[in-house]
Design a protein around this motif. Structure first.
Motif, PDB file in Angstrom:
ATOM      1  N   ASP A 160       0.860  -1.191   0.000  1.00  0.00           N
ATOM      2  CA  ASP A 160       0.000   0.000   0.000  1.00  0.00           C
ATOM      3  C   ASP A 160       0.891   1.235   0.000  1.00  0.00           C
ATOM      4  OD1 ASP A 160      -3.180   0.533   0.764  1.00  0.00           O
ATOM      5  OD2 ASP A 160      -1.855   2.209   1.296  1.00  0.00           O
ATOM      6  N   ILE A 161       0.387   2.296  -0.598  1.00  0.00           N
ATOM      7  CA  ILE A 161       1.169   3.529  -0.699  1.00  0.00           C
ATOM      8  C   ILE A 161       1.166   4.307   0.622  1.00  0.00           C
ATOM      9  CG2 ILE A 161      -0.765   4.863  -1.629  1.00  0.00           C
ATOM     10  CD1 ILE A 161       2.777   5.134  -2.999  1.00  0.00           C
ATOM     11  N   GLY A 162       0.183   4.012   1.491  1.00  0.00           N
ATOM     12  CA  GLY A 162       0.123   4.697   2.790  1.00  0.00           C
ATOM     13  C   GLY A 162       0.784   3.862   3.874  1.00  0.00           C
ATOM     14  N   ARG A 163       0.235   3.927   5.091  1.00  0.00           N
ATOM     15  CA  ARG A 163       0.848   3.161   6.187  1.00  0.00           C
ATOM     16  C   ARG A 163       0.115   1.855   6.465  1.00  0.00           C
ATOM     17  NH1 ARG A 163       1.220   8.384  10.063  1.00  0.00           N
ATOM     18  NH2 ARG A 163       2.749   9.501   8.813  1.00  0.00           N
ATOM     19  N   ASN A 164      -1.198   1.908   6.321  1.00  0.00           N
ATOM     20  CA  ASN A 164      -1.993   0.709   6.591  1.00  0.00           C
ATOM     21  C   ASN A 164      -2.637   0.236   5.294  1.00  0.00           C
ATOM     22  OD1 ASN A 164      -2.209   2.367   9.433  1.00  0.00           O
ATOM     23  ND2 ASN A 164      -2.073   0.155   9.692  1.00  0.00           N
ATOM     24  N   ALA A 165      -3.089  -1.016   5.321  1.00  0.00           N
ATOM     25  CA  ALA A 165      -3.540  -1.649   4.086  1.00  0.00           C
ATOM     26  C   ALA A 165      -5.063  -1.723   4.035  1.00  0.00           C
ATOM     27  CB  ALA A 165      -2.955  -3.048   4.001  1.00  0.00           C
ATOM     28  N   CYS A 166      -5.581  -2.181   2.897  1.00  0.00           N
ATOM     29  CA  CYS A 166      -7.033  -2.251   2.707  1.00  0.00           C
ATOM     30  C   CYS A 166      -7.673  -3.262   3.653  1.00  0.00           C
ATOM     31  CB  CYS A 166      -7.342  -2.614   1.263  1.00  0.00           C
ATOM     32  SG  CYS A 166      -6.835  -1.318   0.105  1.00  0.00           S
ATOM     33  N   SER A 167      -7.034  -4.421   3.820  1.00  0.00           N
ATOM     34  CA  SER A 167      -7.635  -5.442   4.684  1.00  0.00           C
ATOM     35  C   SER A 167      -7.771  -4.928   6.110  1.00  0.00           C
ATOM     36  CB  SER A 167      -6.794  -6.720   4.654  1.00  0.00           C
ATOM     37  OG  SER A 167      -5.460  -6.425   5.001  1.00  0.00           O
ATOM     38  N   GLN A 168      -6.883  -4.047   6.529  1.00  0.00           N
ATOM     39  CA  GLN A 168      -6.939  -3.522   7.896  1.00  0.00           C
ATOM     40  C   GLN A 168      -8.130  -2.571   8.084  1.00  0.00           C
ATOM     41  OE1 GLN A 168      -2.717  -2.265   7.668  1.00  0.00           O
ATOM     42  NE2 GLN A 168      -2.486  -3.274   9.648  1.00  0.00           N
ATOM     43  N   ALA A 169      -8.741  -2.202   6.949  1.00  0.00           N
ATOM     44  CA  ALA A 169      -9.954  -1.382   7.024  1.00  0.00           C
ATOM     45  C   ALA A 169     -11.200  -2.195   6.715  1.00  0.00           C
ATOM     46  CB  ALA A 169      -9.849  -0.210   6.050  1.00  0.00           C
TER      47      ALA A 169
ATOM     48  N   SER B 188     -10.554 -11.065   9.120  1.00  0.00           N
ATOM     49  CA  SER B 188      -9.575 -11.930   8.450  1.00  0.00           C
ATOM     50  C   SER B 188      -8.594 -12.518   9.464  1.00  0.00           C
ATOM     51  CB  SER B 188      -8.792 -11.111   7.428  1.00  0.00           C
ATOM     52  OG  SER B 188      -7.619 -11.808   7.067  1.00  0.00           O
ATOM     53  N   PRO B 189      -8.218 -13.800   9.274  1.00  0.00           N
ATOM     54  CA  PRO B 189      -7.198 -14.387  10.165  1.00  0.00           C
ATOM     55  C   PRO B 189      -5.797 -13.886   9.803  1.00  0.00           C
ATOM     56  CG  PRO B 189      -7.873 -15.978   8.491  1.00  0.00           C
ATOM     57  CD  PRO B 189      -8.731 -14.760   8.286  1.00  0.00           C
ATOM     58  N   ASN B 190      -5.679 -13.156   8.704  1.00  0.00           N
ATOM     59  CA  ASN B 190      -4.350 -12.795   8.205  1.00  0.00           C
ATOM     60  C   ASN B 190      -4.080 -11.290   8.209  1.00  0.00           C
ATOM     61  OD1 ASN B 190      -3.704 -15.475   7.771  1.00  0.00           O
ATOM     62  ND2 ASN B 190      -4.633 -15.483   5.732  1.00  0.00           N
ATOM     63  N   LEU B 191      -4.541 -10.628   9.263  1.00  0.00           N
ATOM     64  CA  LEU B 191      -4.233  -9.196   9.366  1.00  0.00           C
ATOM     65  C   LEU B 191      -2.858  -9.021  10.005  1.00  0.00           C
ATOM     66  CD1 LEU B 191      -7.620  -7.681  10.591  1.00  0.00           C
ATOM     67  CD2 LEU B 191      -6.624  -7.646   8.287  1.00  0.00           C
ATOM     68  N   PRO B 192      -2.155  -7.949   9.667  1.00  0.00           N
ATOM     69  CA  PRO B 192      -0.881  -7.667  10.327  1.00  0.00           C
ATOM     70  C   PRO B 192      -1.058  -7.620  11.842  1.00  0.00           C
ATOM     71  CG  PRO B 192      -1.182  -6.237   8.432  1.00  0.00           C
ATOM     72  CD  PRO B 192      -2.464  -6.976   8.611  1.00  0.00           C
ATOM     73  N   GLU B 193      -0.009  -8.052  12.531  1.00  0.00           N
ATOM     74  CA  GLU B 193      -0.104  -8.198  13.991  1.00  0.00           C
ATOM     75  C   GLU B 193       0.917  -7.331  14.716  1.00  0.00           C
ATOM     76  OE1 GLU B 193       0.403 -12.373  14.771  1.00  0.00           O
ATOM     77  OE2 GLU B 193      -1.400 -12.890  13.584  1.00  0.00           O
ATOM     78  N   GLY B 194       0.637  -7.089  16.004  1.00  0.00           N
ATOM     79  CA  GLY B 194       1.611  -6.412  16.860  1.00  0.00           C
ATOM     80  C   GLY B 194       1.201  -5.007  17.235  1.00  0.00           C
ATOM     81  N   THR B 195       2.223  -4.199  17.541  1.00  0.00           N
ATOM     82  CA  THR B 195       1.969  -2.812  17.940  1.00  0.00           C
ATOM     83  C   THR B 195       1.485  -2.013  16.724  1.00  0.00           C
ATOM     84  OG1 THR B 195       4.184  -2.126  17.320  1.00  0.00           O
ATOM     85  CG2 THR B 195       3.897  -2.945  19.583  1.00  0.00           C
ATOM     86  N   ALA B 196       1.032  -0.790  16.997  1.00  0.00           N
ATOM     87  CA  ALA B 196       0.570   0.072  15.891  1.00  0.00           C
ATOM     88  C   ALA B 196       1.669   0.215  14.837  1.00  0.00           C
ATOM     89  CB  ALA B 196       0.152   1.437  16.430  1.00  0.00           C
ATOM     90  N   GLN B 197       2.920   0.386  15.292  1.00  0.00           N
ATOM     91  CA  GLN B 197       4.041   0.532  14.341  1.00  0.00           C
ATOM     92  C   GLN B 197       4.267  -0.755  13.557  1.00  0.00           C
ATOM     93  OE1 GLN B 197       4.238   1.843  17.363  1.00  0.00           O
ATOM     94  NE2 GLN B 197       4.888   3.981  17.087  1.00  0.00           N
ATOM     95  N   GLU B 198       4.185  -1.880  14.264  1.00  0.00           N
ATOM     96  CA  GLU B 198       4.414  -3.164  13.580  1.00  0.00           C
ATOM     97  C   GLU B 198       3.324  -3.440  12.549  1.00  0.00           C
ATOM     98  OE1 GLU B 198       6.787  -5.931  16.805  1.00  0.00           O
ATOM     99  OE2 GLU B 198       4.675  -5.505  17.167  1.00  0.00           O
ATOM    100  N   ARG B 199       2.140  -2.887  12.797  1.00  0.00           N
ATOM    101  CA  ARG B 199       1.041  -3.133  11.848  1.00  0.00           C
ATOM    102  C   ARG B 199       1.042  -2.153  10.679  1.00  0.00           C
ATOM    103  NH1 ARG B 199      -3.938  -2.535  14.899  1.00  0.00           N
ATOM    104  NH2 ARG B 199      -2.702  -1.677  16.595  1.00  0.00           N
ATOM    105  N   GLN B 200       2.032  -1.250  10.641  1.00  0.00           N
ATOM    106  CA  GLN B 200       2.110  -0.310   9.511  1.00  0.00           C
ATOM    107  C   GLN B 200       2.895  -0.963   8.379  1.00  0.00           C
ATOM    108  OE1 GLN B 200       3.533   3.469  10.992  1.00  0.00           O
ATOM    109  NE2 GLN B 200       1.413   4.047  11.405  1.00  0.00           N
TER     110      GLN B 200
END
Ligand code: GAL
Length: 632
Positions: free
Chosen positions: A135-144, A149-161
């Motif tokens: 993604d061109i930003g910090r977070n991805a479409c699936s995170q919105a 989904s079982p496959n969302l990025p995990e961890g702290t806010a920074q780790e999920r960017q």
């Protein structure tokens, strides 16, 4: 002193007397982007429509094996592209992206750093290429949009960017140099859906990013910033791939006026929101690209989205619709990315993706996206000029009832007094006609014919027959307007829970082949033109003359359809930067003016239309009637 004065005076005269806008001034060199690996539209497979975020290594390798075993790879389907879902997190503090090894076990490494190299090595060993998604930003479409989904990025806010923002060079180097990917799709939810303080951001503990794309407002979208962000990625890609073997797929769903700049930045750019497996959505996405032929060409393609053949209205029980979808994408020179679980594909669908004649239409090296030769809401005729000069026509029934469609020699720009032979690219049946021929199309049917016959223009090409050799350096659009000519589907996500369906694609007023920028018939002082280019004033069109044509001809003037009738326009023609023809200042209602120019030996022809204008003034519509290149 005297000399300096003279210089200054000359400069002043030049400034005052040259009616040349900085933006539209002739460049003398081809500015179209034709580097990168996508010399023809990319072909292959993408995981999204088949698996959403529930993608995994078995599924992807299954698709890859099927591409090879079913013979599709040999036919050109070589890119195997991961979409959303592959990532686990961005490791802190070094920012390295980590693969979710639970679904991509081959990416596991002893030190936990993870690497996709074994995965891409396997694809490469099979003769395939590998694509990744970000993604061109910090977070991805699936995170919105895929919060369960079982496959969302995990961890702290920074780790999920997991998006590229602030990590452009780092990520591109990792994906291309270290992991060996060949293709990247860069989505844009990160710029649209994470407003600081919004419910989504608060509920999910994200770090917000002030939106640069407003999904429901053109004016609140910052085109320049979005373009600059994608340009930064383009620069990183070039640096990481000195051999030029990469594809850069821009995915901002037709927003941020990507029509204007996508061709200068990426290999392809999405022209609309996501395709869904229904007819109405297919129409919507098709329309978003169908009027944009002049913006596509080798190295840069309109992308109406991945194919949805195999599901819903395009499944094995709807082969007429599935064939139409495929035929239209091929005519549009669209990327052909199958998005289906190929481990269990019925033969009837394999036959559609595998239609070698249609693939050859899509992959023709001239890169002339089909132009609209006949337009209506019921049926359309698309015509594409192949590199050897022969024509391909698609007769498209948009409706759910039968339609009668007459194909004329003039639609094909072939002579109406000589026989034309047709080969049906689905049934392979041959036929011939002189002048015109009529077909009854079944509901939703598209018939595609290759057509051979003597050309209207024996020793030349109309510019509208060679859109792949045109670069719209400046289309004159100063205030982007929404494109109203796009089928308005019921929004697949919101349904009818709003006041209506209002696509935010700023395409209106863009340069068109054989029509004005607003889709009208080209006409100057009562004289209409079936062949020509329609564009706004204060524009610059570049034409690549790599076939050695020696003369340029056009009949120019202000188009009868213009709403601004006050401004005179001057037309200029340049050959490799040298002015070779010029019209007087032409007013609305003036007789059309003949421009003839010797362009022998020139590589780049530039067509410039210049008028005075105030900021926010309605643009002037101008016509390059019967514009053509010829040789003796
Ligand atoms: C959308 C994009 C789709 C797919 C999806 C993944 O924004 O247009 O093609 O990539 O995100 O979440």
């Amino acid at each position: 002193m005297k000399a300096i004065n003279l210089l200054a005076t000359t400069a002043l005269i030049a400034l005052v007397s040259l009616p040349v806008h900085a933006q539209t001034s002739p460049k003398g060199v081809w500015l179209g982007r034709d580097d990168g690996a996508a010399q023809t539209p990319p072909m292959g497979w993408n995981s999204w429509n088949a698996f959403r975020t529930e993608v995994d290594e078995d599924k992807v390798m299954g698709a890859a094996r099927a591409l090879v075993d079913d013979g599709l790879a040999k036919k050109g389907y070589t890119y195997v592209n991961l979409d959303d879902g592959w990532w686990l997190k961005r490791r802190q503090p070094d920012g390295r992206m980590i693969v979710r090894t639970r679904i991509f076990p081959s990416a596991a490494t002893k030190d936990g750093a993870t690497s996709f190299r074994p995965f891409t090595d396997r694809l490469h060993a099979m003769g395939l290429k590998a694509g990744i998604y970000t993604d061109i930003g910090r977070n991805a479409c699936s995170q919105a949009y895929n919060l369960d989904s079982p496959n969302l990025p995990e961890g702290t806010a920074q780790e999920r960017q997991v998006g590229l923002d602030g990590h452009e060079a780092q990520d591109i180097n990792l994906y291309f140099k270290d992991w060996g990917f060949d293709y990247i799709k860069v989505d844009a939810c990160g710029l649209a859906d994470y407003a600081p303080g919004s419910k989504r951001v608060i509920d999910n503990g994200y770090i917000g990013l002030e939106p640069e794309i407003d999904r429901s407002s053109l004016n609140r979208t910052d085109d320049a910033r979005v373009e600059a962000r994608y340009q930064k990625v383009a620069t990183a890609l070039k640096a990481a791939n000195p051999d030029g073997d990469y594809v850069f797929s821009i995915c901002d769903w037709g927003m941020a006026d990507v029509r204007r700049w996508g061709k200068d930045v990426g290999s392809s750019w999405r022209t609309s929101s996501d395709i869904t497996p229904n007819w109405s959505s297919m129409l919507h996405n098709y329309d978003s690209a169908a009027g944009r032929a002049l913006y596509a060409g080798p190295g840069h393609w309109n992308d109406p989205d991945i194919l949805y053949i195999g599901a819903g209205d395009f499944d094995a029980d709807h082969l007429t619709e599935a064939r139409s979808h495929f035929s239209l994408w091929a005519m549009l020179d669209a990327p052909l990315l199958i998005s289906y679980d190929l481990r269990k594909a019925p033969q009837a669908l394999l036959d559609i993706w595998g239609n070698a004649d249609l693939i050859a239409v899509d992959q023709d090296k001239a890169g002339n996206q089909a132009t609209i030769a006949y337009d209506s809401e019921d049926a359309q005729i698309l015509v594409k000029t192949m590199s050897d000069g022969h024509k391909v026509a698609a007769l498209f029934n948009r409706t759910a009832s039968p339609q009668t469609v007459t194909l004329m020699a003039s639609h094909l720009k072939l002579r109406s007094d000589a026989p034309i032979t047709l080969t049906d690219l689905w049934s392979k049946a041959q036929s011939a006609f002189t002048g015109e021929t009529t077909f009854t199309l079944a509901p939703h049917e598209t018939r595609v014919f290759s057509a051979q016959g003597p050309r209207e223009l024996a020793n030349g090409l109309y510019l509208s027959e060679m859109p792949g050799a045109i670069n719209v350096a400046d289309d004159g659009v100063r205030n982007p307007e929404l494109d109203p000519a796009i089928h308005r589907m019921i929004d697949p996500w919101g349904g009818s829970r709003s006041g209506g369906s209002r696509p935010m694609y700023a395409g209106w007023g863009g340069a068109q082949a054989d029509a004005t920028p607003y889709g009208e018939t080209l006409q100057i002082d009562g004289q209409s033109f079936t062949n020509g280019l329609g564009v706004l004033g204060n524009s610059l069109l570049q034409v690549k003359n790599d076939k050695g044509f020696t003369s340029f001809h056009a009949t120019v003037g202000i188009d009868d359809s213009t709403r601004n009738r006050d401004r005179p326009v001057t037309f200029f023609v340049y050959a490799d930067g040298k002015q070779v023809a010029k019209s007087p200042a032409l007013r609305f209602g003036d007789r059309p003016f003949e421009l003839n120019a010797d362009i022998s030996g020139a590589r780049v022809i530039e067509l410039q239309a210049v008028n005075d204008s105030e900021r926010n003034e309605i643009p002037v519509v101008v016509t390059w009637g019967a514009a053509r290149l010829e040789r003796p």
